[in-house]
Motif scaffolding. Structure first.
Motif, PDB file in Angstrom:
ATOM      1  N   GLY A 161     -17.227   2.916  -3.068  1.00 41.46           N
ATOM      2  CA  GLY A 161     -16.462   3.234  -4.024  1.00 41.46           C
ATOM      3  C   GLY A 161     -15.313   4.305  -4.166  1.00 41.46           C
ATOM      4  N   THR A 162     -14.123   4.125  -3.806  1.00 39.82           N
ATOM      5  CA  THR A 162     -13.160   4.909  -3.926  1.00 39.82           C
ATOM      6  C   THR A 162     -12.528   5.188  -5.542  1.00 39.82           C
ATOM      7  N   LEU A 163     -11.928   6.354  -5.524  1.00 41.39           N
ATOM      8  CA  LEU A 163     -11.390   6.648  -6.851  1.00 41.39           C
ATOM      9  C   LEU A 163      -9.878   6.464  -6.629  1.00 41.39           C
ATOM     10  N   VAL A 164      -9.382   6.434  -5.581  1.00 48.07           N
ATOM     11  CA  VAL A 164      -7.781   6.086  -5.361  1.00 48.07           C
ATOM     12  C   VAL A 164      -7.388   5.154  -4.075  1.00 48.07           C
ATOM     13  N   ASP A 165      -6.505   4.663  -4.337  1.00 49.06           N
ATOM     14  CA  ASP A 165      -5.925   3.666  -3.415  1.00 49.06           C
ATOM     15  C   ASP A 165      -5.722   4.316  -2.134  1.00 49.06           C
ATOM     16  N   LEU A 166      -6.274   4.165  -1.021  1.00 49.95           N
ATOM     17  CA  LEU A 166      -6.598   4.677   0.227  1.00 49.95           C
ATOM     18  C   LEU A 166      -5.096   4.397   1.195  1.00 49.95           C
ATOM     19  N   GLU A 167      -4.671   3.243   0.658  1.00 48.60           N
ATOM     20  CA  GLU A 167      -3.333   2.760   1.791  1.00 48.60           C
ATOM     21  C   GLU A 167      -2.196   3.863   1.197  1.00 48.60           C
ATOM     22  N   GLN A 168      -2.019   4.597   0.118  1.00 44.36           N
ATOM     23  CA  GLN A 168      -1.061   5.474  -0.053  1.00 44.36           C
ATOM     24  C   GLN A 168      -1.190   6.650   0.966  1.00 44.36           C
ATOM     25  N   TYR A 169      -2.335   6.711   1.797  1.00 43.47           N
ATOM     26  CA  TYR A 169      -2.608   7.909   2.686  1.00 43.47           C
ATOM     27  C   TYR A 169      -2.493   7.431   3.918  1.00 43.47           C
ATOM     28  N   GLY A 170      -2.141   5.976   4.129  1.00 41.67           N
ATOM     29  CA  GLY A 170      -1.969   5.350   5.387  1.00 41.67           C
ATOM     30  C   GLY A 170      -3.325   4.672   6.007  1.00 41.67           C
ATOM     31  N   LEU A 171      -4.317   4.722   5.026  1.00 41.79           N
ATOM     32  CA  LEU A 171      -5.427   4.072   5.473  1.00 41.79           C
ATOM     33  C   LEU A 171      -5.923   2.883   4.870  1.00 41.79           C
ATOM     34  N   HIS A 202      -6.856  -0.577   2.906  1.00 46.06           N
ATOM     35  CA  HIS A 202      -7.320  -0.756   1.444  1.00 46.06           C
ATOM     36  C   HIS A 202      -8.801  -0.843   1.312  1.00 46.06           C
ATOM     37  N   GLU A 203      -9.368  -0.135   0.364  1.00 47.76           N
ATOM     38  CA  GLU A 203     -10.629  -0.471   0.043  1.00 47.76           C
ATOM     39  C   GLU A 203     -10.668  -0.597  -1.592  1.00 47.76           C
ATOM     40  N   THR A 204     -11.187  -1.457  -2.192  1.00 52.95           N
ATOM     41  CA  THR A 204     -11.194  -2.125  -3.454  1.00 52.95           C
ATOM     42  C   THR A 204     -11.651  -0.676  -4.539  1.00 52.95           C
ATOM     43  N   THR A 205     -10.707  -0.167  -5.258  1.00 52.82           N
ATOM     44  CA  THR A 205     -11.129   0.948  -6.078  1.00 52.82           C
ATOM     45  C   THR A 205     -12.088   0.731  -7.366  1.00 52.82           C
ATOM     46  N   VAL A 206     -12.893   1.599  -7.770  1.00 49.87           N
ATOM     47  CA  VAL A 206     -13.504   1.591  -8.796  1.00 49.87           C
ATOM     48  C   VAL A 206     -12.830   1.013 -10.027  1.00 49.87           C
ATOM     49  N   ARG A 207     -11.318   1.461 -10.109  1.00 50.91           N
ATOM     50  CA  ARG A 207     -10.925   1.180 -11.367  1.00 50.91           C
ATOM     51  C   ARG A 207     -10.352  -0.312 -11.364  1.00 50.91           C
ATOM     52  N   GLU A 208      -9.910  -0.775  -9.995  1.00 51.72           N
ATOM     53  CA  GLU A 208      -9.711  -2.111  -9.543  1.00 51.72           C
ATOM     54  C   GLU A 208     -10.589  -3.281 -10.145  1.00 51.72           C
ATOM     55  N   LEU A 247      -4.192  15.477  -2.511  1.00 55.40           N
ATOM     56  CA  LEU A 247      -5.494  15.212  -2.119  1.00 55.40           C
ATOM     57  C   LEU A 247      -6.068  15.171  -0.650  1.00 55.40           C
ATOM     58  N   PRO A 248      -5.075  14.724   0.139  1.00 57.04           N
ATOM     59  CA  PRO A 248      -5.251  14.961   1.578  1.00 57.04           C
ATOM     60  C   PRO A 248      -5.533  16.154   2.366  1.00 57.04           C
ATOM     61  N   GLU A 249      -4.952  17.044   1.496  1.00 61.59           N
ATOM     62  CA  GLU A 249      -5.131  18.586   1.944  1.00 61.59           C
ATOM     63  C   GLU A 249      -6.144  19.174   1.401  1.00 61.59           C
ATOM     64  N   ARG A 250      -6.577  18.868   0.007  1.00 64.73           N
ATOM     65  CA  ARG A 250      -7.562  19.669  -0.513  1.00 64.73           C
ATOM     66  C   ARG A 250      -9.182  19.007  -0.562  1.00 64.73           C
ATOM     67  N   LEU A 251      -9.162  17.584  -0.235  1.00 65.35           N
ATOM     68  CA  LEU A 251     -10.237  17.032  -0.275  1.00 65.35           C
ATOM     69  C   LEU A 251     -10.667  16.830   1.156  1.00 65.35           C
ATOM     70  N   THR A 252     -11.852  17.464   1.494  1.00 65.44           N
ATOM     71  CA  THR A 252     -12.211  17.592   2.985  1.00 65.44           C
ATOM     72  C   THR A 252     -12.239  16.394   3.619  1.00 65.44           C
ATOM     73  N   THR A 253     -12.850  15.110   2.958  1.00 64.54           N
ATOM     74  CA  THR A 253     -13.195  14.009   3.570  1.00 64.54           C
ATOM     75  C   THR A 253     -11.791  13.211   3.909  1.00 64.54           C
ATOM     76  N   LEU A 254     -10.916  13.200   2.921  1.00 64.28           N
ATOM     77  CA  LEU A 254      -9.792  12.565   3.050  1.00 64.28           C
ATOM     78  C   LEU A 254      -8.893  13.180   4.233  1.00 64.28           C
ATOM     79  N   ARG A 255      -8.688  14.616   4.186  1.00 72.29           N
ATOM     80  CA  ARG A 255      -8.251  15.469   5.142  1.00 72.29           C
ATOM     81  C   ARG A 255      -8.780  15.108   6.514  1.00 72.29           C
TER      82      ARG A 255
END
Ligand SMILES: *Cc1c(COP(=O)(O)O)cnc(C)c1O
Length: 472
Positions: free
Chosen positions: A260-270, A272-278, A345-353
């Motif tokens: 369950g991701t809260l953001v579209d990971l594609e925008q960070y070059g990852l 796609h994983e279906t988001t909770v919002r979708e 987020l990619p800078e601040r959220l450790t997992t995404l970084r």
């Protein structure tokens, strides 16, 4: 023989305890524990000497051994370590690492009373879920949310509330087992619900769901097949395909998203994983997901969705048993707040970084560490900087891999025994244990999760790795 007799003259306990060098030990560990450890140490020395061995029984030697013994006995069983497995969200290594804002919030929650269930507007009793509710409603588009201990608890509580004594329809292609004995059929049974499997492992059609619905159906459930994919001749009924049927029959749909991701990971070059919002916008009445997988927060399970259904879940007495503690909420809130600035987020959220760390960074690090690691290991092993692939982990996108770089450690040909196993143990025995991954006769150290601030410490402890070093 006279030597052995001499060695048996061990220093007396009361003299050792009175020695100046013993006073710091008494101050740190307390008199009782120190005396007990000292007696045990002397007994061991006596035993060793009687068995014909030798030992240094001088006062300084005995007190040094005592200090080591007390330190070992008082060392925390919980150890931090270097996760060089290449799996960023490694369940056995504690999953998501939290950003400093969350660490600080947890420290405050530990030190101070807080408004855990206290409404500061009204001065009356409040609801702990409300501390993170607003963030989650905004980020998911859901009408209501509630938080429990983990996603397994979220699924259990949801099923028990909505389907106890009734049937839940799940496709045979989605009867997932997650590591650590979480199996949908078993959870269903424990929740008091009856699993009604429909379709086949590889193909499930809309008519399978339609025919499965009967007088006892309480819920349609879709489960994210987190840790496997079925390929070939397959058919899955997607959420948008299933929604009209559910609406027509008046039956709610729940989706267990797992990561369950809260953001579209594609925008960070990852990938796609279906988001909770979708999923919510796609028509799910309830969605369950983990807090410590892709979300990058503390261990918890989040249930988001329709207001009436969430209200029923919150009223279930089991909620009280599965609720989260204040430390979890303290950590979760600042993590959710970071999501309001997705560009940062990619800078601040450790997992995404860690997930978005460019391969070039790991390549440079591998080049820097190759020689020092080779030097520490000596001639028995070769160390090369090589490309590797990291994984997200925790079931998220199991087949998508992230290009990374690491050190490939290989034993020289002809070494007897299990040289890689030995090396793996030596790495694990370091002051800060280093955990790699063995595959293809190679011990891989994926450098994705070795961030700049920790490289120096990693390098410094290589001294303990040398065959003649303290850990050998
Ligand atoms: C991980 C996962 C779970 C269990 O979540 P926990 O937070 O580990 O309890 C349940 N369902 C799916 C699909 C998962 O991926």
């Amino acid at each position: 023989m006279t030597v052995a007799v001499q060695h048996l003259r061990l220093p007396a306990v009361h003299l050792l305890l009175a020695a100046p060098a013993c006073q710091p030990l008494v101050a740190e560990y307390g008199r009782e524990q120190t005396v007990e450890a000292l007696r045990a140490l002397l007994a061991d020395l006596r035993g060793a000497l009687l068995a014909g061995g030798t030992a240094d029984t001088s006062e300084p030697a005995v007190l040094a051994a005592l200090a080591a013994r007390l330190a070992a006995a008082n060392r925390s069983t919980m150890r931090r370590l270097f996760n060089l497995t290449g799996t960023v969200l490694h369940t056995n290594l504690g999953r998501a690492l939290l950003p400093d804002v969350a660490v600080q919030a947890v420290a405050d929650a530990l030190r101070w009373p807080m408004n855990l269930e206290w409404d500061l507007e009204t001065g009356k009793r409040g609801d702990r879920d409300s501390l993170v509710e607003e963030h989650l409603l905004k980020l998911t588009g859901a009408e209501a949310v509630t938080i429990v201990n983990n996603n397994a608890a979220a699924v259990l509580l949801m099923l028990n509330t909505l389907a106890a004594g009734r049937e839940v329809i799940v496709s045979r292609g989605e009867l997932v087992e997650i590591g650590g004995a979480f199996r949908i059929p078993d959870v269903m049974t424990r929740a008091g619900a009856v699993l009604r499997e429909v379709g086949a492992t590889n193909r499930t059609h809309l008519k399978d769901y339609a025919e499965g619905i009967g007088a006892h159906t309480a819920l349609l459930m879709k489960v994210h097949t987190s840790n496997y994919i079925i390929t070939g001749f397959t058919k899955e009924v997607t959420l948008p395909e299933l929604v009209p049927l559910a609406r027509e029959r008046g039956i709610p749909i729940a989706v267990d998203l797992g990561s369950g991701t809260l953001v579209d990971l594609e925008q960070y070059g990852l990938p796609h994983e279906t988001t909770v919002r979708e999923t919510i916008e796609g028509g799910a009445d309830l969605v369950t997901f983990s807090g410590d997988k892709l979300l990058g927060g503390p261990q918890c399970g989040i249930i988001a969705g329709r207001k009436d259904l969430v209200a029923a879940i919150k009223n279930n007495p089991l909620k009280r048993a599965l609720r989260v503690g204040k430390l979890t909420l303290a950590a979760l809130e600042p993590v959710l707040a970071l999501y309001h600035a997705p560009d940062l987020l990619p800078e601040r959220l450790t997992t995404l970084r860690l997930l978005t760390r460019p391969a070039a960074a790991m390549r440079a690090l591998a080049a820097r560490l190759q020689a020092p690691v080779q030097c520490a290991l000596g001639v028995a092993y070769t160390v090369n900087a090589e490309p590797v692939t990291s994984q997200i982990g925790s079931g998220a996108l199991p087949v998508d891999v992230l290009p990374s770089f690491g050190l490939a450690l290989r034993a020289m040909p002809g070494m007897r025994g299990n040289p890689l196993g030995v090396l793996e143990r030596r790495l694990r025995a370091l002051p800060v244990p280093v955990i790699g991954r063995i595959a293809d006769d190679t011990l891989w150290l994926d450098l994705r999760c070795l961030e700049d601030g920790h490289v120096e410490e990693f390098e410094r402890q290589l001294a303990h790795l040398a065959p003649e070093g303290p850990a050998a």
